[in-house]
Scaffold this active site. Structure first.
Site, PDB file in Angstrom:
ATOM      1  N   CYS A   1       0.845  -1.186   0.000  1.00  0.00           N
ATOM      2  CA  CYS A   1       0.000   0.000   0.000  1.00  0.00           C
ATOM      3  C   CYS A   1       0.883   1.239   0.000  1.00  0.00           C
ATOM      4  CB  CYS A   1      -0.879  -0.025   1.258  1.00  0.00           C
ATOM      5  SG  CYS A   1      -2.104   1.293   1.363  1.00  0.00           S
ATOM      6  N   ASP A   2       0.385   2.296  -0.604  1.00  0.00           N
ATOM      7  CA  ASP A   2       1.065   3.582  -0.537  1.00  0.00           C
ATOM      8  C   ASP A   2       0.011   4.670  -0.405  1.00  0.00           C
ATOM      9  OD1 ASP A   2       3.888   4.733  -0.816  1.00  0.00           O
ATOM     10  OD2 ASP A   2       2.673   6.069  -2.046  1.00  0.00           O
ATOM     11  N   THR A   3       0.353   5.728   0.322  1.00  0.00           N
ATOM     12  CA  THR A   3      -0.590   6.806   0.585  1.00  0.00           C
ATOM     13  C   THR A   3       0.058   8.149   0.288  1.00  0.00           C
ATOM     14  OG1 THR A   3      -1.647   5.492   2.309  1.00  0.00           O
ATOM     15  CG2 THR A   3      -2.062   7.860   2.359  1.00  0.00           C
TER      16      THR A   3
ATOM     17  N   GLY B   1      -3.315   3.722  -2.581  1.00  0.00           N
ATOM     18  CA  GLY B   1      -3.414   2.672  -3.578  1.00  0.00           C
ATOM     19  C   GLY B   1      -2.866   1.408  -2.960  1.00  0.00           C
TER      20      GLY B   1
END
Length: 188
Positions: free
Chosen positions: A66-68, A103
């Protein structure tokens, strides 16, 4: 076995609420390689992390990455480089509504079972004084947080006026959507 591709203690903590048995491996992906616009940047980073770990997985393993990011007027705010950068980010966010976009990818090694998603939450900040911003920066570790803030610290500091969408997404791990996909993939 599920592999969480992350070095984030918040993501570990949140995934533990859904699943007790998983491995943690920090991705080796160079995030500077991503050249995407703000609408898909977080997803492209999550995919890059997944591909950096794919060869470490066993055939029956699943990987979640995940990346934010924080986006204000098409400007992407990642993690600040230093406290001055953090101050400038928080000053820009003051009194405005921004997007927090995460995402994520959940997939097996062969990618025969694959889920990817973008989740957006809208966050409106209170109008902050320079003194409030400096106090926050001095008392909290802002350098490892997209946009220079952590929503879980907000009760002490009153940065946020309103959230529309997932609180957990603002923490960097959209738990509600991830849970649905883990159930759909029969991981939980």
């Amino acid at each position: 076995m599920l592999i969480l591709g992350s070095g984030s203690p918040r993501r570990v903590e949140l995934l533990t609420t859904l699943l007790k048995d998983f491995k943690i491996i920090k991705p080796t992906f160079d995030e500077s390689l991503v050249k995407a616009d703000s609408s898909i940047f977080a997803l492209e980073e999550a995919k890059g992390k997944y591909f950096s770990l794919k060869n470490l997985a066993n055939p029956n393993d699943f990987i979640i990455c995940c990346d934010t990011i924080v986006v204000l007027d098409d400007e992407i705010f990642g993690k600040p480089k230093n406290k001055n950068d953090a101050f400038n980010m928080l000053k820009k966010l003051s009194g405005k509504t921004h997007k927090v976009i995460s995402g994520y990818v959940i997939a097996n090694k062969e990618e025969t079972l694959y889920k990817e998603k973008l989740v957006t939450t809208y966050v409106t900040f209170n109008a902050l004084t320079d003194e409030q911003i400096l106090n926050y920066i001095e008392k909290e570790n802002v350098l490892d947080k997209a946009g220079s803030y952590a929503i879980q610290d907000d009760e002490k500091f009153g940065l946020v006026k309103e959230i529309k969408g997932s609180f957990y997404n603002v923490m960097g791990f959209p738990l509600e959507d991830i849970k649905k996909d883990l159930i759909d993939l029969q991981i939980i």
